[in-house]
Design a protein around this motif. Structure first.
Motif, PDB file in Angstrom:
ATOM      1  N   TYR A   1      33.237  36.035  40.159  1.00 25.19           N
ATOM      2  CA  TYR A   1      33.196  36.505  38.776  1.00 25.19           C
ATOM      3  C   TYR A   1      34.587  36.436  38.144  1.00 25.19           C
ATOM      4  O   TYR A   1      34.724  36.111  36.961  1.00 25.19           O
ATOM      5  CB  TYR A   1      32.653  37.930  38.717  1.00 25.19           C
ATOM      6  CG  TYR A   1      32.160  38.312  37.345  1.00 25.19           C
ATOM      7  CD1 TYR A   1      30.881  37.970  36.918  1.00 25.19           C
ATOM      8  CD2 TYR A   1      32.982  38.995  36.448  1.00 25.19           C
ATOM      9  CE1 TYR A   1      30.435  38.297  35.643  1.00 25.19           C
ATOM     10  CE2 TYR A   1      32.553  39.326  35.185  1.00 25.19           C
ATOM     11  CZ  TYR A   1      31.278  38.979  34.788  1.00 25.19           C
ATOM     12  OH  TYR A   1      30.848  39.298  33.520  1.00 25.19           O
ATOM     13  N   THR A   2      35.619  36.721  38.913  1.00 25.52           N
ATOM     14  CA  THR A   2      36.987  36.708  38.391  1.00 25.52           C
ATOM     15  C   THR A   2      37.444  35.311  38.013  1.00 25.52           C
ATOM     16  O   THR A   2      38.056  35.111  36.958  1.00 25.52           O
ATOM     17  CB  THR A   2      37.951  37.319  39.430  1.00 25.52           C
ATOM     18  OG1 THR A   2      37.593  38.676  39.680  1.00 25.52           O
ATOM     19  CG2 THR A   2      39.394  37.249  38.939  1.00 25.52           C
TER      20      THR A   2
ATOM     21  N   CYS B   1      35.409  32.285  37.981  1.00 24.83           N
ATOM     22  CA  CYS B   1      34.449  31.252  37.571  1.00 24.83           C
ATOM     23  C   CYS B   1      33.489  31.639  36.453  1.00 24.83           C
ATOM     24  O   CYS B   1      32.891  30.746  35.838  1.00 24.83           O
ATOM     25  CB  CYS B   1      33.609  30.813  38.776  1.00 24.83           C
ATOM     26  SG  CYS B   1      34.561  30.161  40.144  1.00 24.83           S
ATOM     27  N   SER B   2      33.285  32.906  36.191  1.00 22.68           N
ATOM     28  CA  SER B   2      32.251  33.313  35.240  1.00 22.68           C
ATOM     29  C   SER B   2      32.867  33.706  33.898  1.00 22.68           C
ATOM     30  O   SER B   2      33.587  34.708  33.806  1.00 22.68           O
ATOM     31  CB  SER B   2      31.455  34.499  35.794  1.00 22.68           C
ATOM     32  OG  SER B   2      30.424  34.855  34.902  1.00 22.68           O
ATOM     33  N   PRO B   3      32.617  32.947  32.836  1.00 27.15           N
ATOM     34  CA  PRO B   3      33.166  33.304  31.522  1.00 27.15           C
ATOM     35  C   PRO B   3      32.627  34.648  31.036  1.00 27.15           C
ATOM     36  O   PRO B   3      31.433  34.937  31.173  1.00 27.15           O
ATOM     37  CB  PRO B   3      32.689  32.165  30.611  1.00 27.15           C
ATOM     38  CG  PRO B   3      32.357  31.038  31.533  1.00 27.15           C
ATOM     39  CD  PRO B   3      31.859  31.684  32.799  1.00 27.15           C
TER      40      PRO B   3
ATOM     41  N   GLN C   1      36.290  33.465  28.094  1.00 30.90           N
ATOM     42  CA  GLN C   1      37.338  33.290  29.089  1.00 30.90           C
ATOM     43  C   GLN C   1      36.883  33.876  30.414  1.00 30.90           C
ATOM     44  O   GLN C   1      36.111  34.835  30.449  1.00 30.90           O
ATOM     45  CB  GLN C   1      38.618  34.013  28.679  1.00 30.90           C
ATOM     46  CG  GLN C   1      39.524  33.287  27.715  1.00 30.90           C
ATOM     47  CD  GLN C   1      40.869  33.989  27.608  1.00 30.90           C
ATOM     48  OE1 GLN C   1      40.951  35.211  27.548  1.00 30.90           O
ATOM     49  NE2 GLN C   1      41.930  33.209  27.591  1.00 30.90           N
ATOM     50  N   THR C   2      37.353  33.307  31.511  1.00 31.46           N
ATOM     51  CA  THR C   2      37.181  34.006  32.778  1.00 31.46           C
ATOM     52  C   THR C   2      38.203  35.139  32.848  1.00 31.46           C
ATOM     53  O   THR C   2      39.174  35.182  32.068  1.00 31.46           O
ATOM     54  CB  THR C   2      37.402  33.066  33.972  1.00 31.46           C
ATOM     55  OG1 THR C   2      38.768  32.607  33.949  1.00 31.46           O
ATOM     56  CG2 THR C   2      36.459  31.871  33.911  1.00 31.46           C
TER      57      THR C   2
ATOM     58  N   GLN D   1      43.373  27.923  38.373  1.00 26.92           N
ATOM     59  CA  GLN D   1      42.283  27.921  37.394  1.00 26.92           C
ATOM     60  C   GLN D   1      41.118  27.041  37.845  1.00 26.92           C
ATOM     61  O   GLN D   1      39.995  27.194  37.368  1.00 26.92           O
ATOM     62  CB  GLN D   1      42.793  27.422  36.036  1.00 26.92           C
ATOM     63  CG  GLN D   1      43.771  28.361  35.368  1.00 26.92           C
ATOM     64  CD  GLN D   1      44.140  27.905  33.984  1.00 26.92           C
ATOM     65  OE1 GLN D   1      43.455  28.204  32.999  1.00 26.92           O
ATOM     66  NE2 GLN D   1      45.228  27.166  33.880  1.00 26.92           N
TER      67      GLN D   1
ATOM     68  N   TYR E   1      37.328  27.857  43.133  1.00 26.92           N
ATOM     69  CA  TYR E   1      35.997  28.461  43.161  1.00 26.92           C
ATOM     70  C   TYR E   1      35.606  28.691  44.617  1.00 26.92           C
ATOM     71  O   TYR E   1      36.110  28.013  45.523  1.00 26.92           O
ATOM     72  CB  TYR E   1      34.974  27.560  42.464  1.00 26.92           C
ATOM     73  CG  TYR E   1      34.902  26.150  42.995  1.00 26.92           C
ATOM     74  CD1 TYR E   1      34.015  25.806  44.013  1.00 26.92           C
ATOM     75  CD2 TYR E   1      35.737  25.151  42.485  1.00 26.92           C
ATOM     76  CE1 TYR E   1      33.959  24.507  44.513  1.00 26.92           C
ATOM     77  CE2 TYR E   1      35.678  23.843  42.975  1.00 26.92           C
ATOM     78  CZ  TYR E   1      34.781  23.541  43.976  1.00 26.92           C
ATOM     79  OH  TYR E   1      34.731  22.251  44.473  1.00 26.92           O
TER      80      TYR E   1
ATOM     81  N   LYS F   1      30.108  26.585  41.244  1.00 29.38           N
ATOM     82  CA  LYS F   1      30.821  27.304  40.184  1.00 29.38           C
ATOM     83  C   LYS F   1      29.885  28.169  39.349  1.00 29.38           C
ATOM     84  O   LYS F   1      30.207  29.298  38.992  1.00 29.38           O
ATOM     85  CB  LYS F   1      31.544  26.310  39.280  1.00 29.38           C
ATOM     86  CG  LYS F   1      32.770  25.653  39.893  1.00 29.38           C
ATOM     87  CD  LYS F   1      33.412  24.706  38.900  1.00 29.38           C
ATOM     88  CE  LYS F   1      34.666  24.064  39.454  1.00 29.38           C
ATOM     89  NZ  LYS F   1      35.274  23.108  38.488  1.00 29.38           N
TER      90      LYS F   1
END
Length: 243
Positions: A70-71, A73-75, A81-82, A111, A114, A208
């Motif tokens: 989640y930190t 890869c997940s916007p 933004q992640t 950045q 994953y 991802k």
């Protein structure tokens, strides 16, 4: 911060001071995520548990790899933004003058990180071990710098997010979770089969975007083990989820 013994063989040209600085920032990312997005992370964790009840059986263990995904890869819906991108935009400028240019360059590479799934095809030394990614076949030399460490066995099947240190080595964002060799073929077959069912996406994009689904497959096997065979890695206090 706590690091491993200085006698650890150097994998590349990275100096100890630079390595320690990267590890400090790695931990700072976790504190930033918890302090600024803890409620959002946990709300999404609860939604995930509704879709995949297996996580309710192993909340404290499964929460670690979910948080890594989640930190990085997940916007976040309200700004796309992640959490890691937000860290780079809003928090890094506050500390960047204290950091080496090497660190800043390496953080930019993070950045693209994953989580994935690996097995250990061979064993080297206690805290340095190679992990082979089952999706792309890349072998990553992984180093654990945690005081609390359980050495993986040959052919253990593991999951987690590895961060490159720029010297040819990688270190976990959170401690890795592991399954024994006897389950490796079955779980890896199920994971690869799921990715192939998402034929319109590359394996990288499936991981991802849908790592929690793959993680649920992993934990189906994890929870099938007798409790004394489940490898759980304790973590520092500020990593602990408020469950």
């Amino acid at each position: 911060m706590n690091t491993i013994n200085r006698s650890l063989p150097t994998l590349g040209i990275l100096e100890d001071s630079l390595r320690e600085e990267l590890l400090d920032v790695r931990d700072e990312i976790s504190r930033y995520a918890n302090a600024n997005y803890g409620e959002i992370i946990y709300d999404n964790w609860l939604k995930l548990c509704e879709k995949h009840p297996i996580f309710l059986e192993c909340e404290e263990t499964a929460f670690m790899p979910f948080t890594s995904w989640y930190t990085f890869c997940s916007p976040i819906k309200f700004n796309q933004q992640t959490i890691y991108s937000s860290f780079l935009t809003h928090h890094l400028p506050l500390i960047k003058n204290e950091l080496h240019s090497y660190t800043l360059k390496t953080l930019n590479f993070w950045q693209q990180c994953y989580p994935s799934f690996y097995y250990q095809p061979e064993f080297k030394v206690k805290r340095i071990f190679p992990l082979l990614d089952i999706y792309n076949g890349i072998l990553k030399t992984t180093v654990s710098y945690s005081d609390i460490f359980i050495a993986p066995k040959r052919n253990d099947f593991m999951t987690g997010l590895l961060l490159p240190l720029g010297d040819g080595s990688f270190t976990p964002h959170y401690p890795m979770l592991s399954l024994p060799d006897k389950l490796r073929n079955d779980v890896s077959t199920d994971l690869v089969t799921y990715c192939k069912s998402r034929w319109h996406l590359s394996p990288e994009d499936v991981i991802k975007k849908e790592y929690p689904v793959l993680l649920a497959i992993f934990f189906k096997y994890y929870m099938s083990l007798p409790e004394n065979e489940r490898i759980y890695y304790p973590i520092d206090q500020y990593y602990q989820p408020s469950l």
